[in-house]
Design a protein around this motif. Sequence first.
Motif, PDB file in Angstrom:
ATOM      1  N   VAL A   2      61.757  14.670  15.177  1.00 51.86           N
ATOM      2  CA  VAL A   2      63.084  14.323  15.707  1.00 51.86           C
ATOM      3  C   VAL A   2      63.800  13.391  14.737  1.00 51.86           C
ATOM      4  O   VAL A   2      63.432  12.229  14.570  1.00 51.86           O
ATOM      5  CB  VAL A   2      62.960  13.689  17.109  1.00 51.86           C
ATOM      6  N   LYS A  32      67.188  12.594  14.611  1.00 53.57           N
ATOM      7  CA  LYS A  32      68.528  12.093  14.984  1.00 53.57           C
ATOM      8  C   LYS A  32      68.792  10.724  14.369  1.00 53.57           C
ATOM      9  O   LYS A  32      67.897   9.877  14.335  1.00 53.57           O
ATOM     10  CB  LYS A  32      68.652  12.014  16.504  1.00 53.57           C
ATOM     11  N   ASN A  88      69.851  15.638  18.307  1.00 55.69           N
ATOM     12  CA  ASN A  88      70.434  15.443  19.640  1.00 55.69           C
ATOM     13  C   ASN A  88      71.942  15.640  19.713  1.00 55.69           C
ATOM     14  O   ASN A  88      72.482  15.726  20.807  1.00 55.69           O
ATOM     15  CB  ASN A  88      70.173  14.018  20.126  1.00 55.69           C
ATOM     16  N   ILE A 132      67.728  19.180  20.915  1.00 59.00           N
ATOM     17  CA  ILE A 132      66.965  18.564  22.005  1.00 59.00           C
ATOM     18  C   ILE A 132      67.825  17.650  22.872  1.00 59.00           C
ATOM     19  O   ILE A 132      67.319  17.028  23.799  1.00 59.00           O
ATOM     20  CB  ILE A 132      65.743  17.785  21.461  1.00 59.00           C
ATOM     21  N   MET A 152      60.931  22.239  29.305  1.00 57.58           N
ATOM     22  CA  MET A 152      60.933  20.977  28.571  1.00 57.58           C
ATOM     23  C   MET A 152      61.135  19.843  29.560  1.00 57.58           C
ATOM     24  O   MET A 152      61.801  20.016  30.584  1.00 57.58           O
ATOM     25  CB  MET A 152      62.087  21.016  27.567  1.00 57.58           C
ATOM     26  N   MET A 196      61.039  15.185  29.960  1.00 57.39           N
ATOM     27  CA  MET A 196      60.813  13.830  29.429  1.00 57.39           C
ATOM     28  C   MET A 196      60.227  12.968  30.532  1.00 57.39           C
ATOM     29  O   MET A 196      60.800  12.873  31.620  1.00 57.39           O
ATOM     30  CB  MET A 196      62.139  13.206  29.013  1.00 57.39           C
ATOM     31  N   MET A 209      56.479  12.551  23.396  1.00 51.78           N
ATOM     32  CA  MET A 209      57.253  11.886  22.353  1.00 51.78           C
ATOM     33  C   MET A 209      56.320  10.878  21.663  1.00 51.78           C
ATOM     34  O   MET A 209      55.129  10.864  21.932  1.00 51.78           O
ATOM     35  CB  MET A 209      58.474  11.177  22.974  1.00 51.78           C
ATOM     36  N   SER A 210      56.875  10.048  20.780  1.00 50.84           N
ATOM     37  CA  SER A 210      56.016   9.139  19.992  1.00 50.84           C
ATOM     38  C   SER A 210      55.043   8.350  20.856  1.00 50.84           C
ATOM     39  O   SER A 210      53.868   8.204  20.521  1.00 50.84           O
ATOM     40  CB  SER A 210      56.881   8.160  19.195  1.00 50.84           C
ATOM     41  N   ARG A 241      57.861  16.420  20.629  1.00 54.91           N
ATOM     42  CA  ARG A 241      59.078  16.024  19.912  1.00 54.91           C
ATOM     43  C   ARG A 241      58.920  14.572  19.486  1.00 54.91           C
ATOM     44  O   ARG A 241      58.970  13.675  20.304  1.00 54.91           O
ATOM     45  CB  ARG A 241      60.299  16.171  20.833  1.00 54.91           C
ATOM     46  N   ILE A 242      58.712  14.355  18.192  1.00 53.30           N
ATOM     47  CA  ILE A 242      58.346  13.014  17.748  1.00 53.30           C
ATOM     48  C   ILE A 242      59.322  12.480  16.711  1.00 53.30           C
ATOM     49  O   ILE A 242      59.550  13.106  15.676  1.00 53.30           O
ATOM     50  CB  ILE A 242      56.907  13.025  17.199  1.00 53.30           C
ATOM     51  N   GLY A 243      59.910  11.326  17.023  1.00 51.90           N
ATOM     52  CA  GLY A 243      60.886  10.720  16.128  1.00 51.90           C
ATOM     53  C   GLY A 243      60.388   9.450  15.477  1.00 51.90           C
ATOM     54  O   GLY A 243      59.982   9.441  14.317  1.00 51.90           O
ATOM     55  N   SER A 244      60.380   8.363  16.229  1.00 58.28           N
ATOM     56  CA  SER A 244      60.151   7.041  15.631  1.00 58.28           C
ATOM     57  C   SER A 244      58.790   6.903  14.930  1.00 58.28           C
ATOM     58  O   SER A 244      58.701   6.190  13.926  1.00 58.28           O
ATOM     59  CB  SER A 244      60.349   5.942  16.678  1.00 58.28           C
ATOM     60  N   ARG A 265      64.749   3.615  15.566  1.00 58.44           N
ATOM     61  CA  ARG A 265      66.201   3.842  15.433  1.00 58.44           C
ATOM     62  C   ARG A 265      66.939   2.595  15.884  1.00 58.44           C
ATOM     63  O   ARG A 265      66.488   1.898  16.781  1.00 58.44           O
ATOM     64  CB  ARG A 265      66.643   5.025  16.308  1.00 58.44           C
TER      65      ARG A 265
HETATM   66  C1  LIG Z   1      64.867  10.948  20.675  1.00 58.11           C
HETATM   67  C2  LIG Z   1      64.114  11.948  21.426  1.00 58.11           C
HETATM   68  C3  LIG Z   1      62.757  12.192  21.162  1.00 58.11           C
HETATM   69  C4  LIG Z   1      61.933  11.399  20.156  1.00 58.11           C
HETATM   70  O1  LIG Z   1      61.679  10.117  20.648  1.00 58.11           O
HETATM   71  P1  LIG Z   1      60.677   9.119  19.885  1.00 58.11           P
HETATM   72  O2  LIG Z   1      60.307   8.136  20.932  1.00 58.11           O
HETATM   73  O3  LIG Z   1      61.444   8.521  18.773  1.00 58.11           O
HETATM   74  O4  LIG Z   1      59.518   9.904  19.418  1.00 58.11           O
HETATM   75  C5  LIG Z   1      62.133  13.206  21.871  1.00 58.11           C
HETATM   76  N1  LIG Z   1      62.782  13.944  22.789  1.00 58.11           N
HETATM   77  C6  LIG Z   1      64.073  13.730  23.066  1.00 58.11           C
HETATM   78  C7  LIG Z   1      64.739  14.572  24.094  1.00 58.11           C
HETATM   79  C8  LIG Z   1      64.781  12.722  22.412  1.00 58.11           C
HETATM   80  O5  LIG Z   1      66.068  12.517  22.727  1.00 58.11           O
END
Ligand SMILES: *Cc1c(COP(=O)(O)O)cnc(C)c1O
Length: 226
Positions: free
Chosen positions: A25, A27, A48, A69, A157, A159, A200-201, A216-219, A225
């Motif tokens: 991820v 964004k 996003n 996403i 999907m 969260m 996620m993370s 879905r992994i971002g940080s 961020r």
């Molecule tokens: C930002 C986001 C993520 C990633 O989140 P992290 O905590 O940074 O891994 C995953 N899914 C969705 C829908 C997001 O908006």
Amino acid sequence: MAVNLENYTRIKLECDAAGATLVAVSKIKPASDILALKNAGQLDFGENYVQELVEKANELPKDIRWHFIGHLQRNKVKYIAPFVHLVHGVDSFRLLEEIGRQADKFGRDIHCLLQVHIAMEETKFGMNAAGLDDCLLQLSNARSEGKCSRVKVRGLMGMASFTDDLQQLEREFGQLHSLYQKHLSRFDHQETEPVLSMGMSSDYQLALKKGSNMVRIGSALFGARN
Ligand SMILES: *Cc1c(COP(=O)(O)O)cnc(C)c1O
């Protein structure tokens, strides 16, 4: 901000072992970070915001698979319809219908996931179990009228809540997994695997344990961020 390649290697191995796809991820992160991770072998990236996604897709290599996403507005579907790989957050039949229209217009199949609300927080988007049922029913009715043939629902999907309460997270992931199992035969996955996108993370390991096959992994990959 540098990409954390050590985390990438570790998380990628965990995903491979679980048979799950890792979506990075990106964004708010610059194109240079995406390129750095792509050079390490990553092809699936999640964004996003429509405008940011379109700009990055224009600028970056064409073999990247772009996942949308975020929360998608119907009037913006047309901007990502020509190239998007998977739309994760479809939370109404009206949105699905519009994606179907744009898919017809651009002459390509568009793959989607239906978003289910599993968290305690009211701010997170998604349908409840009844809404999901209803959406799948409306889709099958539309198909019998020859509509929505190019919008493919690959799975679900969700969260989880923003919490450290492991039991709570387990319950939420478990709930999404059972909805996924329940509707498995109604998803479009003749040529491709069905998808359960959760994790996620902070909670992906638990999500994988509960049957996720896409995280879905971002940080953890790109740093926090602002
Ligand atoms: C930002 C986001 C993520 C990633 O989140 P992290 O905590 O940074 O891994 C995953 N899914 C969705 C829908 C997001 O908006």
